[in-house]
Design a protein around this motif. Structure first.
Motif, short mmCIF file in Angstrom:
data_model
loop_
_atom_site.label_atom_id
_atom_site.label_comp_id
_atom_site.label_asym_id
_atom_site.label_seq_id
_atom_site.Cartn_x
_atom_site.Cartn_y
_atom_site.Cartn_z
N SER A 73 0.83 -1.21 0.00
CA SER A 73 0.00 0.00 0.00
C SER A 73 0.86 1.26 0.00
N GLU A 74 1.94 1.25 0.82
CA GLU A 74 2.83 2.41 0.86
C GLU A 74 3.44 2.69 -0.51
N ALA A 75 3.89 1.64 -1.17
CA ALA A 75 4.52 1.80 -2.48
C ALA A 75 3.52 2.33 -3.51
N MET A 76 2.27 1.81 -3.48
CA MET A 76 1.27 2.27 -4.45
C MET A 76 0.87 3.72 -4.19
N GLN A 77 0.84 4.11 -2.91
CA GLN A 77 0.54 5.50 -2.58
C GLN A 77 1.62 6.43 -3.14
N GLN A 78 2.89 6.02 -3.02
CA GLN A 78 3.98 6.80 -3.58
C GLN A 78 3.85 6.91 -5.09
N ALA A 79 3.48 5.79 -5.74
CA ALA A 79 3.33 5.78 -7.20
C ALA A 79 2.25 6.77 -7.63
N ILE A 80 1.11 6.77 -6.94
CA ILE A 80 0.00 7.67 -7.30
C ILE A 80 0.40 9.13 -7.11
N GLN A 81 1.14 9.42 -6.03
CA GLN A 81 1.57 10.80 -5.77
C GLN A 81 2.55 11.30 -6.83
N LEU A 82 3.33 10.39 -7.43
CA LEU A 82 4.34 10.77 -8.42
C LEU A 82 3.80 10.84 -9.85
N MET A 83 2.63 10.27 -10.09
CA MET A 83 2.10 10.20 -11.46
C MET A 83 1.89 11.58 -12.06
N PRO A 84 2.55 11.89 -13.18
CA PRO A 84 2.33 13.19 -13.83
C PRO A 84 0.97 13.22 -14.54
N PHE A 85 0.59 14.40 -15.03
CA PHE A 85 -0.72 14.57 -15.66
C PHE A 85 -0.89 13.64 -16.85
N ASP A 86 0.21 13.45 -17.63
CA ASP A 86 0.11 12.65 -18.85
C ASP A 86 0.43 11.17 -18.62
N PHE A 87 0.42 10.72 -17.37
CA PHE A 87 0.66 9.30 -17.10
C PHE A 87 -0.45 8.47 -17.76
N PRO A 88 -0.10 7.30 -18.35
CA PRO A 88 -1.11 6.50 -19.06
C PRO A 88 -2.35 6.27 -18.19
N ILE A 89 -3.52 6.66 -18.71
CA ILE A 89 -4.73 6.67 -17.88
C ILE A 89 -5.16 5.26 -17.47
N LEU A 90 -4.97 4.26 -18.35
CA LEU A 90 -5.36 2.90 -18.00
C LEU A 90 -4.49 2.36 -16.86
N LYS A 91 -3.20 2.71 -16.89
CA LYS A 91 -2.29 2.31 -15.82
C LYS A 91 -2.68 3.01 -14.52
N LYS A 92 -3.12 4.26 -14.64
CA LYS A 92 -3.54 5.02 -13.47
C LYS A 92 -4.77 4.38 -12.82
N ILE A 93 -5.73 3.96 -13.65
CA ILE A 93 -6.94 3.32 -13.13
C ILE A 93 -6.59 2.04 -12.37
N GLU A 94 -5.69 1.22 -12.96
CA GLU A 94 -5.28 -0.03 -12.32
C GLU A 94 -4.60 0.24 -10.97
N ALA A 95 -3.82 1.33 -10.91
CA ALA A 95 -3.12 1.66 -9.67
C ALA A 95 -4.12 2.00 -8.56
N TYR A 96 -5.12 2.82 -8.90
CA TYR A 96 -6.14 3.17 -7.90
C TYR A 96 -6.91 1.92 -7.46
N ASN A 97 -7.20 1.04 -8.40
CA ASN A 97 -7.93 -0.19 -8.06
C ASN A 97 -7.11 -1.06 -7.11
N SER A 98 -5.82 -1.22 -7.41
CA SER A 98 -4.94 -2.03 -6.55
C SER A 98 -4.77 -1.41 -5.17
N PHE A 99 -4.60 -0.09 -5.14
CA PHE A 99 -4.43 0.61 -3.86
C PHE A 99 -5.69 0.44 -3.01
N GLY A 100 -6.86 0.57 -3.62
CA GLY A 100 -8.12 0.39 -2.90
C GLY A 100 -8.25 -1.00 -2.32
#
Length: 657
Positions: A73-100
């Motif tokens: 969870s800590e690692a995924m939270q760091q990943a989400i905080q670092l994601m820039p605006f143009d980060f691939p949106i599908l990858k972003k959705i998967e990250a939020y799903n995994s973190f949840g």
């Protein structure tokens, strides 16, 4: 209870080659992937924010595989905080799903729901129906954890509705099983059984574990209802299912059900064997909740087992994880063990905790019962309000149609009298012939007008426009455009045909096919249809009255298929016999006698039948020596209704006759 929906592990997207290589070794060696990521992140100067985010996602997945959910969870939270605006949106959705999912595993349902909803915003932007459905599902499960029955059911049903649109049988079965479990959790066993059985019909070779788990759920449902024969039947079915699987991680639920069944049937030896299997398997798959439940249940039927385990340590762990059902068992047998050891003061302490917990569980159970009853009452009340409103609208429409028909009749009579008087004055000598002809023309006009109104009935237009509106709201613009195109074409054809005395059989069938297609789009392909034309019939040359077949097809779809337990099927056959054209419209619906709308529609139906009969007679030039219209109620060997067949018979005429 664990659900198999969603995907905790993120999948690689468009990455630099170095990071992509780390993704590839993640499944084989999570430790190596973790070490590699940590080494790269130790010197981050050459890394972009995107690279860092991807590396932390890999770290999160690696910790997940290593069963360290907190660090994942800590690692995924760091990943989400670092994601820039143009980060691939599908990858972003998967990250939020995994973190949840990680937050949910750590017992933080409120935080999990918040993260899922943030991921939902990105999923909606991407218009990714599958991820939207997954997130709705996960939110529903967390609301169930919070004992919010109405919200849980709303989100799970939303997930189910989306999976129906995507036609993903695996997702459909997952959603239905979750809905079944939720209803079982709130003691609505009838609704739970219905959902489980429906889920079973969607399980297939793509997801064989779900079939085994659903069979186990049905067995568990019957166990809770003390229907042990039915429970054992599904235990056997589930065992047969698991024999075909190489991955048997979910078999722990079957072992648990079998142990409860053997306890209920007083077979202690087999119950102990099954509980040993529960304990062993739950340790293998890392399911601590099932491990504690199995261990405490094992103590309940074998007091000597408490000497082999540290019961107090397990109770503290259950308290920490807030596993109240398991704690209730643990307290009970720990008190007995303390009494045997003569530690009465401590036994009294845990006895009081056991009583408090028992009271809390009873209170929670009663609250669940009350809440589920209130929700079911509200749902039923809304359904009744909708039915009353619908009936009121239908009655108002019928009244308006009746008023219009009276004024049209008055106007027609006045016009006919004026024309008749004028003709009487001019053509006194031809009075009898002209009067007969006028009557004949009036009958034809009334019949055609009535047929036109039946074809373009306001319910069909209203619901079609609503369907178009729904597609536009969902931003399914392509489907909406196709629907509008076909709907406008049908309206144009109906308007054109209603002004003609006859049309070719080919034109009639084209209009009919278009109408059926629109109904299929509205009802989401809930019925199949087929049209058979006898070889040798040249449909482009044969003429018939316009809009003759459609009203009977409409009746099958709207009334015959309502509440039909069978797969809806409609068959239209067109043949020729003795210079007559025979048209058969057959459905496998509930039949006329079983139709719940019978009282509301009988007047309209009988009026429509009379119109059709007159139109065929007029088409035959009033020389019908046969019955032009027949209704046949289809029944099985036990005289139960299995459908309706309508037979139309009219002279075979070609163009120019």
């Amino acid at each position: 209870m664990v659900f198999l929906f969603g995907n905790a592990k993120a999948q690689p997207f468009l990455l630099p080659k170095e990071i992509e290589k780390i993704y590839l070794i993640l499944d084989e060696s999570p430790k190596q992937a973790l070490t590699t990521c940590d080494s790269i992140l130790a010197s981050p100067s050459h890394l972009s924010e995107t690279d860092k985010a991807h590396l932390h996602i890999i770290r999160s997945d690696a910790y997940y595989y290593l069963e360290d959910i907190y660090k994942s969870s800590e690692a995924m939270q760091q990943a989400i905080q670092l994601m820039p605006f143009d980060f691939p949106i599908l990858k972003k959705i998967e990250a939020y799903n995994s973190f949840g999912q990680n937050l949910a595993s750590l017992g933080n349902p409120d935080s999990a729901i918040m993260i899922y909803k943030e991921g939902m915003e990105y999923a909606k932007k991407a218009k990714d129906s599958i991820q939207i459905s997954n997130l709705y599902f996960n939110i529903g499960i967390e609301y169930k954890t919070k004992s919010k029955f109405d919200k849980a059911l709303t989100y799970l049903d939303s997930s189910y509705q989306i999976t129906l649109l995507t036609k993903d049988s695996v997702s459909i079965s997952h959603s239905l099983r979750a809905i079944g479990y939720l209803n079982e959790f709130y003691y609505d066993f009838q609704a739970a059984q219905k959902a489980y059985r429906k889920a079973l019909s969607y399980t297939n070779i793509k997801d064989p574990p779900m079939r085994c788990v659903t069979l186990t759920s049905l067995g568990n449902l019957f166990y809770h209802q003390d229907k042990l024969d039915s429970c054992y039947f599904y235990i056997q079915e589930a065992e047969n299912c698991y024999r075909t699987l190489s991955d048997q991680n979910t078999i722990v639920y079957l072992y648990k059900l079998k142990s409860k069944y053997f306890i209920a049937t007083k077979d202690t030896v087999q119950a102990i064997q099954m509980l040993d299997s529960v304990i062993t398997k739950s340790v293998q798959v890392g399911d601590y909740e099932e491990y504690l439940g199995g261990t405490f249940l094992r103590v309940s039927i074998d007091s000597n087992y408490s000497k082999k385990i540290n019961l107090e340590k397990l109770i503290r762990e259950a308290e920490k994880r807030k596993m109240q059902e398991q704690l209730s068992l643990g307290y009970k047998f720990y008190v007995q063990e303390l009494k045997r050891q003569g530690r009465y003061k401590k036994a009294l302490f845990y006895q009081e905790k056991a009583m408090e917990l028992k009271y809390d569980l009873m209170k929670a159970r009663n609250q669940k019962l009350v809440k589920s009853q209130l929700v079911r009452f509200e749902v039923k009340e809304k359904e009744n309000q909708i039915k009353v409103l619908k009936l009121s609208n239908e009655l108002q429409e019928q009244e308006n149609e009746a008023k219009l028909a009276r004024w049209v009749s008055i106007f027609s009579v006045v016009l006919a009298l004026l024309v008749g008087g004028f003709l009487f004055f001019l053509y006194q000598s031809k009075k009898t012939r002209l009067a007969a002809k006028e009557k004949q023309l009036r009958q034809l006009s009334e019949a055609q007008s009535a047929a036109f109104r039946a074809q373009m009935n306001p319910h069909f237009i209203f619901n079609s426009l609503n369907s178009i509106k729904g597609l536009i709201i969902k931003e399914e613009n392509r489907k909406a455009a196709i629907y509008i195109s076909k709907f406008s074409k049908l309206v144009r054809l109906v308007l054109e045909n209603s002004q003609r005395k006859v049309v070719s059989l080919k034109e009639e069938l084209e209009t009919l096919e278009l109408y059926i297609l629109l109904e299929k789009l509205r009802f989401r392909d809930e019925f199949e249809h087929s049209i058979f034309i006898e070889g040798g019939l040249k449909t482009e040359n044969i003429i018939i009255p316009p809009i003759l077949i459609q009203p009977f097809v409409e009746n099958s779809i709207w009334h015959g298929f309502r509440n039909n337990p069978r797969k809806n099927e409609l068959t239209i056959q067109i043949t020729e016999k003795n210079q007559n054209l025979l048209v058969s419209i057959e459905d496998n619906g509930v039949g006329r006698q079983s139709n719940q709308d019978k009282e509301l529609t009988k007047n309209h139906t009988s009026y429509g039948i009379e119109i059709t009969r007159k139109r065929i007679e007029f088409f035959s030039k009033n020389k019908c020596d046969f019955e032009p219209l027949k209704f046949i109620d289809l029944k099985d060997e036990e005289q139960n209704p299995i459908g309706t067949r309508v037979e139309l018979k009219l002279p075979l005429k070609n163009k120019g006759e």
